[in-house]
Design a protein around this motif. Structure first.
Motif, PDB file in Angstrom:
ATOM      1  N   LEU A  33       1.058  -1.225   0.177  1.00 26.26           N
ATOM      2  CA  LEU A  33      -0.086   0.135  -0.149  1.00 26.26           C
ATOM      3  C   LEU A  33       0.755   1.359   0.138  1.00 26.26           C
ATOM      4  N   ARG A  34       0.397   2.315  -0.636  1.00 29.01           N
ATOM      5  CA  ARG A  34       1.102   3.537  -0.757  1.00 29.01           C
ATOM      6  C   ARG A  34       0.509   4.441   0.178  1.00 29.01           C
ATOM      7  N   TRP A  35       1.420   5.123   1.010  1.00 29.14           N
ATOM      8  CA  TRP A  35       0.710   6.265   2.263  1.00 29.14           C
ATOM      9  C   TRP A  35       0.586   7.637   1.640  1.00 29.14           C
ATOM     10  N   GLY A  36       0.844   7.830   0.546  1.00 27.70           N
ATOM     11  CA  GLY A  36       0.705   9.048  -0.194  1.00 27.70           C
ATOM     12  C   GLY A  36       1.644   9.403  -1.244  1.00 27.70           C
ATOM     13  N   GLU A  37       2.036  10.608  -1.479  1.00 26.24           N
ATOM     14  CA  GLU A  37       3.067  10.844  -2.368  1.00 26.24           C
ATOM     15  C   GLU A  37       3.693  12.300  -2.161  1.00 26.24           C
ATOM     16  N   VAL A  38       5.096  12.189  -2.700  1.00 25.38           N
ATOM     17  CA  VAL A  38       5.747  13.462  -2.425  1.00 25.38           C
ATOM     18  C   VAL A  38       6.372  13.677  -3.833  1.00 25.38           C
ATOM     19  N   THR A  49      -0.532  13.034   2.368  1.00 23.67           N
ATOM     20  CA  THR A  49      -0.939  11.526   3.130  1.00 23.67           C
ATOM     21  C   THR A  49      -2.117  11.406   2.444  1.00 23.67           C
ATOM     22  N   ASN A  50      -2.170   9.906   2.044  1.00 23.45           N
ATOM     23  CA  ASN A  50      -3.432   9.522   1.642  1.00 23.45           C
ATOM     24  C   ASN A  50      -4.422   8.860   2.521  1.00 23.45           C
ATOM     25  N   GLY A  51      -5.487   8.111   2.249  1.00 25.45           N
ATOM     26  CA  GLY A  51      -6.281   7.424   3.240  1.00 25.45           C
ATOM     27  C   GLY A  51      -5.681   6.339   3.720  1.00 25.45           C
ATOM     28  N   ALA A  52      -4.717   5.489   2.927  1.00 28.70           N
ATOM     29  CA  ALA A  52      -4.000   4.320   3.267  1.00 28.70           C
ATOM     30  C   ALA A  52      -2.906   4.969   4.649  1.00 28.70           C
ATOM     31  N   GLY A  53      -2.577   5.941   4.361  1.00 27.63           N
ATOM     32  CA  GLY A  53      -1.402   6.383   5.207  1.00 27.63           C
ATOM     33  C   GLY A  53      -2.035   6.868   6.584  1.00 27.63           C
ATOM     34  N   ASN A  54      -3.302   7.584   6.470  1.00 25.22           N
ATOM     35  CA  ASN A  54      -3.875   7.953   7.624  1.00 25.22           C
ATOM     36  C   ASN A  54      -4.423   6.660   8.508  1.00 25.22           C
ATOM     37  N   GLY A  62      -1.309   5.179  10.294  1.00 21.14           N
ATOM     38  CA  GLY A  62      -0.889   6.144  11.304  1.00 21.14           C
ATOM     39  C   GLY A  62       0.547   6.726  10.501  1.00 21.14           C
ATOM     40  N   TYR A  63       0.781   6.748   9.263  1.00 16.85           N
ATOM     41  CA  TYR A  63       1.904   7.399   8.861  1.00 16.85           C
ATOM     42  C   TYR A  63       1.372   8.864   8.203  1.00 16.85           C
ATOM     43  N   LEU A  64       2.051   9.813   8.637  1.00 14.24           N
ATOM     44  CA  LEU A  64       1.868  11.251   8.206  1.00 14.24           C
ATOM     45  C   LEU A  64       2.995  11.630   7.574  1.00 14.24           C
ATOM     46  N   LEU A  65       2.987  12.092   6.306  1.00 10.34           N
ATOM     47  CA  LEU A  65       4.201  12.629   5.112  1.00 10.34           C
ATOM     48  C   LEU A  65       4.147  14.153   5.428  1.00 10.34           C
ATOM     49  N   GLU A  66       5.116  14.746   5.511  1.00  8.34           N
ATOM     50  CA  GLU A  66       5.050  16.051   5.665  1.00  8.34           C
ATOM     51  C   GLU A  66       6.375  16.727   5.619  1.00  8.34           C
TER      52      GLU A  66
END
Length: 177
Positions: A57-62, A85-90, A93-97
């Motif tokens: 699963l991908r947690w989002g994109e950078v 961060t996308n829904g899978a990341g939420n 429990g992973y937050l991309l920033e």
């Protein structure tokens, strides 16, 4: 008397021609600037942090974006970075920033302009769904280079090798969504 009159007429003619040339240069300068700006191309490098194990699963994109202008110095190319961060990341429990992009070096030769970059972002381990509170912050770095041909204006992306990061265990970086 005739010589003085001829000299004055020539002086006026030279002044008029000089004025026309100065006006033409003034008019051409913005056009040339527009031509230079229109040859610029935005180039985007995107990575997708996610699970290293199935189901991947991908947690989002950078996104790391550079506006490449082959006719200008690579030092002056505009850069931008963003992390989402996308829904899978939420859910995981992973937050991309904190995405950022910095120039490592630039090289110019007769045929190309080259710039190497280090893109970075953080991944926070947080309580799933609420993404608060967060317990750890991991820094992730991505390396790449952009090579722009001066004459053909083709832009190539070269992905670098691993850069020291503190990625969470089990995390992988993907180039496809």
């Amino acid at each position: 008397m005739k010589n003085t009159r001829v000299t004055k007429v020539r002086a006026l003619a030279v002044t008029a021609v000089g004025g026309l040339l100065a006006g033409a240069v003034t008019v051409l300068s913005p056009a040339q600037a527009t031509e230079g700006a229109s040859s610029c191309t935005p180039k985007r490098v995107t990575v997708y942090p996610g699970d290293g194990l199935p189901p991947h699963l991908r947690w989002g994109e950078v996104n790391f974006e550079v506006t490449v202008c082959p006719k200008t110095d690579a030092d002056s190319w505009d850069t931008q970075a963003s992390a989402t961060t996308n829904g899978a990341g939420n859910t995981a429990g992973y937050l991309l920033e904190s995405a950022a992009l910095r120039v490592n070096s630039t090289v110019e030769n007769g045929k190309t302009q080259t710039a190497t970059y280090t893109g970075s972002f953080t991944v926070k381990d947080c309580v799933p769904l609420t993404l608060w509170p967060c317990t750890r912050t991991h820094r992730v770095e991505v390396g790449f280079a952009l090579i722009a041909g001066k004459k053909n204006k083709k832009i190539r992306t070269v992905y670098g090798g691993g850069i020291e990061s503190t990625m969470p265990r089990g995390m992988a970086l993907y180039r496809t969504p």
